[in-house]
Write a protein that holds these residues in place. Structure first.
Motif, PDB file in Angstrom:
ATOM      1  N   ASP A 134      -6.374  -9.958   0.445  1.00 41.18           N
ATOM      2  CA  ASP A 134      -5.513 -10.253  -0.698  1.00 41.18           C
ATOM      3  C   ASP A 134      -4.795  -8.977  -1.131  1.00 41.18           C
ATOM      4  O   ASP A 134      -5.414  -7.920  -1.277  1.00 41.18           O
ATOM      5  CB  ASP A 134      -6.360 -10.800  -1.842  1.00 41.18           C
ATOM      6  N   THR A 135      -3.495  -9.076  -1.347  1.00 43.15           N
ATOM      7  CA  THR A 135      -2.695  -7.886  -1.641  1.00 43.15           C
ATOM      8  C   THR A 135      -3.165  -7.183  -2.912  1.00 43.15           C
ATOM      9  O   THR A 135      -3.314  -5.947  -2.931  1.00 43.15           O
ATOM     10  CB  THR A 135      -1.210  -8.265  -1.775  1.00 43.15           C
ATOM     11  N   ASP A 136      -3.388  -7.924  -3.967  1.00 39.69           N
ATOM     12  CA  ASP A 136      -3.829  -7.313  -5.221  1.00 39.69           C
ATOM     13  C   ASP A 136      -5.165  -6.597  -5.062  1.00 39.69           C
ATOM     14  O   ASP A 136      -5.396  -5.544  -5.665  1.00 39.69           O
ATOM     15  CB  ASP A 136      -3.939  -8.383  -6.318  1.00 39.69           C
ATOM     16  N   LYS A 137      -6.029  -7.187  -4.250  1.00 43.73           N
ATOM     17  CA  LYS A 137      -7.328  -6.562  -4.015  1.00 43.73           C
ATOM     18  C   LYS A 137      -7.172  -5.234  -3.273  1.00 43.73           C
ATOM     19  O   LYS A 137      -7.825  -4.233  -3.610  1.00 43.73           O
ATOM     20  CB  LYS A 137      -8.219  -7.516  -3.229  1.00 43.73           C
ATOM     21  N   LEU A 138      -6.307  -5.219  -2.282  1.00 47.09           N
ATOM     22  CA  LEU A 138      -6.055  -3.982  -1.534  1.00 47.09           C
ATOM     23  C   LEU A 138      -5.483  -2.905  -2.450  1.00 47.09           C
ATOM     24  O   LEU A 138      -5.863  -1.729  -2.362  1.00 47.09           O
ATOM     25  CB  LEU A 138      -5.088  -4.243  -0.382  1.00 47.09           C
ATOM     26  N   SER A 140      -9.748   2.606  16.205  1.00 49.14           N
ATOM     27  CA  SER A 140      -8.924   1.455  16.551  1.00 49.14           C
ATOM     28  C   SER A 140      -7.931   1.158  15.432  1.00 49.14           C
ATOM     29  O   SER A 140      -7.893   1.845  14.389  1.00 49.14           O
ATOM     30  CB  SER A 140      -9.760   0.210  16.881  1.00 49.14           C
ATOM     31  N   LEU A 141      -7.111   0.150  15.657  1.00 49.23           N
ATOM     32  CA  LEU A 141      -6.098  -0.271  14.691  1.00 49.23           C
ATOM     33  C   LEU A 141      -5.735  -1.715  14.992  1.00 49.23           C
ATOM     34  O   LEU A 141      -6.175  -2.293  15.979  1.00 49.23           O
ATOM     35  CB  LEU A 141      -4.858   0.634  14.757  1.00 49.23           C
ATOM     36  N   GLY A 142      -4.931  -2.311  14.112  1.00 48.98           N
ATOM     37  CA  GLY A 142      -4.471  -3.677  14.336  1.00 48.98           C
ATOM     38  C   GLY A 142      -5.493  -4.744  14.039  1.00 48.98           C
ATOM     39  O   GLY A 142      -5.308  -5.902  14.403  1.00 48.98           O
ATOM     40  N   THR A 143      -6.570  -4.384  13.360  1.00 48.34           N
ATOM     41  CA  THR A 143      -7.614  -5.353  13.056  1.00 48.34           C
ATOM     42  C   THR A 143      -7.193  -6.248  11.895  1.00 48.34           C
ATOM     43  O   THR A 143      -6.384  -5.857  11.048  1.00 48.34           O
ATOM     44  CB  THR A 143      -8.919  -4.627  12.696  1.00 48.34           C
ATOM     45  N   ASN A 144      -7.773  -7.441  11.836  1.00 41.82           N
ATOM     46  CA  ASN A 144      -7.462  -8.368  10.746  1.00 41.82           C
ATOM     47  C   ASN A 144      -7.967  -7.865   9.402  1.00 41.82           C
ATOM     48  O   ASN A 144      -7.512  -8.323   8.361  1.00 41.82           O
ATOM     49  CB  ASN A 144      -8.046  -9.748  11.037  1.00 41.82           C
ATOM     50  N   PHE A 145      -8.909  -6.946   9.431  1.00 42.04           N
ATOM     51  CA  PHE A 145      -9.407  -6.294   8.229  1.00 42.04           C
ATOM     52  C   PHE A 145      -8.823  -4.881   8.173  1.00 42.04           C
ATOM     53  O   PHE A 145      -8.550  -4.275   9.214  1.00 42.04           O
ATOM     54  CB  PHE A 145     -10.940  -6.226   8.234  1.00 42.04           C
ATOM     55  N   THR A 146      -8.596  -4.379   6.981  1.00 41.68           N
ATOM     56  CA  THR A 146      -8.054  -3.028   6.847  1.00 41.68           C
ATOM     57  C   THR A 146      -9.065  -2.011   7.377  1.00 41.68           C
ATOM     58  O   THR A 146     -10.248  -2.055   7.040  1.00 41.68           O
ATOM     59  CB  THR A 146      -7.703  -2.727   5.384  1.00 41.68           C
ATOM     60  N   ILE A 157       0.839  -1.201   0.000  1.00 44.97           N
ATOM     61  CA  ILE A 157       0.000   0.000   0.000  1.00 44.97           C
ATOM     62  C   ILE A 157       0.871   1.246   0.000  1.00 44.97           C
ATOM     63  O   ILE A 157       0.558   2.247  -0.661  1.00 44.97           O
ATOM     64  CB  ILE A 157      -0.959  -0.008   1.212  1.00 44.97           C
ATOM     65  N   CYS A 158       1.985   1.205   0.729  1.00 41.10           N
ATOM     66  CA  CYS A 158       2.912   2.331   0.725  1.00 41.10           C
ATOM     67  C   CYS A 158       3.402   2.636  -0.684  1.00 41.10           C
ATOM     68  O   CYS A 158       3.488   3.805  -1.094  1.00 41.10           O
ATOM     69  CB  CYS A 158       4.112   2.036   1.622  1.00 41.10           C
ATOM     70  N   ASP A 159       3.708   1.583  -1.432  1.00 42.71           N
ATOM     71  CA  ASP A 159       4.196   1.774  -2.799  1.00 42.71           C
ATOM     72  C   ASP A 159       3.151   2.477  -3.656  1.00 42.71           C
ATOM     73  O   ASP A 159       3.479   3.351  -4.476  1.00 42.71           O
ATOM     74  CB  ASP A 159       4.563   0.422  -3.420  1.00 42.71           C
ATOM     75  N   VAL A 160       1.881   2.119  -3.476  1.00 43.23           N
ATOM     76  CA  VAL A 160       0.801   2.745  -4.241  1.00 43.23           C
ATOM     77  C   VAL A 160       0.674   4.224  -3.878  1.00 43.23           C
ATOM     78  O   VAL A 160       0.572   5.094  -4.755  1.00 43.23           O
ATOM     79  CB  VAL A 160      -0.536   2.013  -3.985  1.00 43.23           C
ATOM     80  N   LEU A 161       0.681   4.524  -2.587  1.00 44.86           N
ATOM     81  CA  LEU A 161       0.517   5.907  -2.140  1.00 44.86           C
ATOM     82  C   LEU A 161       1.712   6.768  -2.519  1.00 44.86           C
ATOM     83  O   LEU A 161       1.554   7.923  -2.938  1.00 44.86           O
ATOM     84  CB  LEU A 161       0.289   5.933  -0.626  1.00 44.86           C
ATOM     85  N   CYS A 162       2.914   6.217  -2.384  1.00 47.02           N
ATOM     86  CA  CYS A 162       4.127   6.975  -2.709  1.00 47.02           C
ATOM     87  C   CYS A 162       4.157   7.390  -4.176  1.00 47.02           C
ATOM     88  O   CYS A 162       4.678   8.456  -4.525  1.00 47.02           O
ATOM     89  CB  CYS A 162       5.370   6.140  -2.395  1.00 47.02           C
ATOM     90  N   ALA A 163       3.605   6.550  -5.030  1.00 42.36           N
ATOM     91  CA  ALA A 163       3.696   6.793  -6.473  1.00 42.36           C
ATOM     92  C   ALA A 163       2.651   7.776  -6.984  1.00 42.36           C
ATOM     93  O   ALA A 163       2.706   8.180  -8.151  1.00 42.36           O
ATOM     94  CB  ALA A 163       3.559   5.459  -7.214  1.00 42.36           C
TER      95      ALA A 163
END
Length: 594
Positions: free
Chosen positions: A576-580, A535-541, A472-478
């Motif tokens: 799934d990474t691609d889905k995110l 909150s944070l740290g959840t199994n869902f984004t 996700i960082c890569d997407v935002l950085c670009a």
């Protein structure tokens, strides 16, 4: 041809996160406007809230129990706040006396509710300790009680409220002063009577799929008649996981029989799970650590270094002689602190987060530890965001605190916290004696069982979350419409993070971003197809306009420390990474062009 984007996380305002979860620790605030509406107390938001973050929102089961207690033991115009022990309720009374010295102390009192079987303690009751200490006070003074509840984190959990309310309704939980007036027979809800094991063949490891009704989780997943005596083993397993010595994803019985995981155990000589203490939530661990430290040198101010989670700063400011706040967490501020120390100023403790929230900056723990050793102050490090699989901060701290509610649990359905003592710290013997004399284990039995089960796959979850967050960082950085990305790997303080990073550690699952305008931030957030709430740290984004939620009444103050009101924070999950990547790219593409 453009394919319409299908939203899968369009969760209505006020629904629990996860949805239809009785003891959820987050709530859906799906649009920027809903977050502002919540902060403004607008009815279209507040009236729909089924739950909220437990230290800020009194769970409906807790409120029902409080109303029942007032009805039986209170006076007209009273309200009650519920705590797990008389000691904690007494601290609430002390807070009242300091915040409202004009209040007639006869208007505020404690009602201690205990089981009718207390004089002939059954094994079950002694193990779960179903007691409640209610502080009764005039309704108009609720903000004071709520502040203590929020800052201390020592209120009761919703599961404790449900169980104890059941006893109370049956006449099996009564005012301690009237104990001799009632029969002593009931031992609690029937499901706790028969002794069985949670790791039997029809237990949680043998089931496929999820339980339809989350409120039945303990009963359905662990056997209809739960052996509550297994709570002690569940707590031991949790403590071993926090110590890093238990990392296997196995059932409880097998877990306690495993050899110590030396590769991932915290790298401090002589450290064991005996130096781990469980608390009802992460803020409780911070509050009680600060309170214990003040008994050593209570007249000294403390230091809060780096921009912290809001209640850490409030605790140090309100419960003691105050603090020096270094909100940037910079080397220049450490220079200033060193000058103060060289000039003779002395401090009780330095509180810091590793990394910080929401800017994800990492303090220079090596230098802080050196200053602490030279000038004799305690160092308390909150590792919630980093977590011990990614970073090992214990060698630099006297006490490490953490919220187990977050990524350690992941399921967003139970609260918990921990405080860890460093056996090699200069004042370990003093601290150990303090904790041994003062500590109350108030982590409710059922909560401990949930926490143990949720944390079994902690290692594999962290690995996946680390990878997803970097993607996700890569997407935002670009993307050119992103003004700034905050993440430990790309932070100017990465060198400090890397000094503490474990051999297999990553950079965590929390990041944040700012945009060039408020309109851009709103467009991005409203079109981001993730769950949205606190909150944070959840199994869902889970995403939120964090500064709006945490600092709405002090936005200018936050901005003065570089914390932008339009910041959006992301706690990356297991999807799934691609889905995110598609989800985030769609939200970015939704920002209107100039």
């Amino acid at each position: 041809m453009t394919v319409a984007f299908a939203f899968e996380n369009d969760i209505e305002v006020g629904e629990s996160l996860p949805p239809m979860t009785a003891h959820a620790v987050s709530v859906s605030l799906p649009t920027w406007r809903a977050n502002v509406g919540y902060e403004e107390g607008e009815d279209w938001v507040v009236s729909k809230m089924k739950t909220g973050y437990p230290r800020f929102f009194i769970h409906v089961s807790i409120e029902k129990f409080a109303v029942a207690i007032v009805s039986k033991y209170g006076q007209s115009g009273d309200r009650a706040m519920l705590f797990p022990s008389h000691v904690i309720a007494s601290r609430c009374l002390d807070f009242f006396s300091k915040q409202a010295p004009d209040l007639d102390q006869r208007q505020i009192r404690i009602v201690d509710l205990v089981p009718t079987a207390e004089k002939e303690r059954s094994e079950e009751l002694s193990l779960i300790s179903p007691k409640i200490s209610a502080v009764l006070f005039p309704q108009e003074r609720f903000p004071i009680a709520k502040a203590f509840w929020q800052h201390s984190g020592d209120g009761i959990s919703s599961r404790r409220a449900e169980f104890c309310h059941s006893l109370f309704t049956k006449g099996a939980l009564v005012d301690r002063t009237r104990l001799d007036e009632v029969p002593r027979s009931c031992k609690g809800p029937r499901r706790y009577h028969r002794k069985t094991s949670i790791d039997v063949t029809n237990g949680p490891d043998a089931l496929n799929g999820e339980v339809q009704d989350p409120t039945q989780f303990v009963e359905e997943r662990f056997g209809r008649n739960l052996n509550i005596s297994l709570t002690a083993n569940a707590k031991l397993a949790v403590k071993r996981r926090i110590a890093g010595s238990l990392t296997a994803n196995v059932g409880l019985s097998e877990a306690l029989a495993l050899e110590r995981d030396t590769e991932r155990a915290r790298n401090v000589p002589d450290f064991t799970e005996d130096d781990v203490y469980l608390y009802p939530c992460g803020m409780s661990s911070i509050f009680n650590t600060h309170r214990n430290l003040m008994t050593t040198r209570g007249g000294l101010k403390s230091i809060v270094f780096g921009f912290p989670y809001i209640d850490t700063l409030k605790i140090v400011q309100k419960f003691g002689p105050g603090c020096v706040f270094y909100g940037f967490g910079s080397s220049e501020e450490l220079d200033d602190l060193e000058k103060k120390l060289e000039a003779g100023e002395r401090f009780l403790a330095l509180f810091t987060e590793f990394p910080g929230n929401p800017l994800l900056k990492s303090p220079d723990l090596v230098r802080i530890r050196a200053l602490a050793d030279r000038y004799d102050f305690f160092v308390i490090v909150d590792e919630t965001v980093g977590n011990f699989l990614n970073v090992n901060v214990l060698p630099y701290a006297d006490v490490v605190v953490s919220s187990l509610t977050k990524v350690f649990s992941g399921d967003s359905n139970v609260m918990g916290g921990s405080a860890i003592l460093n056996p090699k710290a200069p004042h370990y013997k003093i601290l150990k004696q303090l904790w041994e004399n003062d500590y109350e284990d108030n982590h409710w039995a059922e909560d401990s069982i949930f926490l143990e089960r949720n944390s079994r796959d902690f290692v594999s979850r962290i690995e996946r979350i680390n990878a997803n967050a970097e993607a996700i960082c890569d997407v935002l950085c670009a993307h050119p419409r992103v003004k700034e990305l905050n993440y430990p790997k790309y932070s100017p303080t990465r060198c400090f993070y890397d000094k503490c990073r474990t051999p297999t550690g990553g950079y965590g699952g929390l990041l944040s971003a700012t945009f060039y305008s408020k309109q851009d931030a709103i467009a991005f957030f409203d079109n981001l197809d993730t769950a949205k709430g606190p909150s944070l740290g959840t199994n869902f984004t889970l995403s939120s306009p964090y500064v709006i939620l945490a600092h709405y009444g002090e936005l200018d103050w936050a901005a003065s420390y570089g914390v932008d009101a339009n910041l959006v924070r992301f706690s990356v999950g297991l999807e799934d990474t691609d889905k995110l990547i598609k989800i985030f790219r769609h939200a970015l593409d939704s920002i209107p062009s100039n």
